[in-house]
Design a protein around this motif. Structure first.
Motif, PDB file in Angstrom:
ATOM      1  N   SER A  86       5.156   4.909   6.338  1.00 57.11           N
ATOM      2  CA  SER A  86       5.416   4.368   4.909  1.00 57.11           C
ATOM      3  C   SER A  86       6.600   5.325   4.397  1.00 57.11           C
ATOM      4  N   HIS A  87       6.358   6.606   4.659  1.00 52.57           N
ATOM      5  CA  HIS A  87       7.225   7.567   4.027  1.00 52.57           C
ATOM      6  C   HIS A  87       8.377   8.201   4.975  1.00 52.57           C
ATOM      7  N   LYS A 132       0.939  -3.838   3.541  1.00 54.91           N
ATOM      8  CA  LYS A 132      -0.098  -4.340   2.794  1.00 54.91           C
ATOM      9  C   LYS A 132      -0.928  -4.859   3.997  1.00 54.91           C
ATOM     10  N   MET A 163       0.936  -1.243   0.130  1.00 53.74           N
ATOM     11  CA  MET A 163       0.001   0.047   0.023  1.00 53.74           C
ATOM     12  C   MET A 163       0.868   1.115   0.160  1.00 53.74           C
ATOM     13  N   SER A 164       1.102   1.849  -1.147  1.00 52.10           N
ATOM     14  CA  SER A 164       1.826   3.123  -1.007  1.00 52.10           C
ATOM     15  C   SER A 164       1.060   4.356  -0.681  1.00 52.10           C
ATOM     16  N   ASP A 165      -0.213   4.374  -0.491  1.00 49.41           N
ATOM     17  CA  ASP A 165      -1.099   5.322  -0.122  1.00 49.41           C
ATOM     18  C   ASP A 165      -2.304   4.612   0.774  1.00 49.41           C
ATOM     19  N   GLU A 222       8.189 -13.319  -0.069  1.00 56.24           N
ATOM     20  CA  GLU A 222       7.026 -12.603   0.329  1.00 56.24           C
ATOM     21  C   GLU A 222       5.600 -13.052   0.127  1.00 56.24           C
ATOM     22  N   GLU A 234       6.407  -0.540   2.251  1.00 57.18           N
ATOM     23  CA  GLU A 234       4.989  -0.929   1.578  1.00 57.18           C
ATOM     24  C   GLU A 234       4.386  -1.730   2.628  1.00 57.18           C
ATOM     25  N   GLN A 236       0.615   6.026   6.825  1.00 55.74           N
ATOM     26  CA  GLN A 236       0.925   7.018   5.530  1.00 55.74           C
ATOM     27  C   GLN A 236       2.532   7.573   6.235  1.00 55.74           C
ATOM     28  N   SER A 267      14.603   3.583   2.215  1.00 50.04           N
ATOM     29  CA  SER A 267      13.680   3.091   1.272  1.00 50.04           C
ATOM     30  C   SER A 267      12.153   3.188   1.955  1.00 50.04           C
ATOM     31  N   ASN A 302       6.766  -4.665   3.805  1.00 39.73           N
ATOM     32  CA  ASN A 302       7.866  -4.765   2.991  1.00 39.73           C
ATOM     33  C   ASN A 302       8.683  -3.585   2.891  1.00 39.73           C
TER      34      ASN A 302
END
Length: 148
Positions: free
Chosen positions: A28-29, A81, A1-3, A144, A79, A25, A76, A99
């Protein structure tokens, strides 16, 4: 899930679920400054099972841990999920896979009351202990998990 806002569970979130969405959110960033605004001053993070010997962390210690963790991944993005979310009064459970570290875990977010009802006071993280300990010892993770 990037967003995280793309996740089905966040389509009509409660105020506390919005905090969880923002948490993922920012995490992840690696936006640790914004992440720090979501928890109370007395925030505690614990990793279970206890047998792994991971010490409980304060808010300051947890932010330092996350910074070191980010640096170990060379910045990095994570991600995330999400497999399932279960919400009850003051608590939200999230089952997920992170991930690139390939760690399956459950997070239990506990919220405060009164003025802190939209602040996380505690995160209890249940991790795949075999993979987590391997990662901490520098071993590679297993392949994975398959998508549903």
């Amino acid at each position: 899930m990037s967003d995280p806002s793309d996740c089905q569970w966040f389509s009509a979130p409660s105020s506390q679920l919005k905090v969880v969405r923002d948490y993922f959110q920012y995490l992840s960033h690696w936006d640790l400054e914004k992440l720090s605004t979501l928890s109370s001053p007395g925030f505690i993070q614990e990793t279970l099972p206890v047998s792994m010997g991971v010490p409980t962390r304060t808010k300051t210690e947890d932010l330092a841990f996350l910074k070191d963790f980010r640096d170990s991944l060379n910045g990095s993005p994570l991600e995330i999920k999400i497999y399932d979310i279960n919400e009850s009064t003051g608590k939200i459970w999230v089952h997920m896979l992170m991930n690139p570290i390939n760690i399956e875990c459950f997070f239990l977010f506990k919220f405060g009351t009164g003025n802190e009802k939209e602040l996380v006071i505690r995160i209890t993280e249940f991790v795949d202990s075999k993979k987590f300990l391997g990662m901490m010892q520098g071993k590679s993770a297993e392949p994975e998990m398959e998508d549903d």
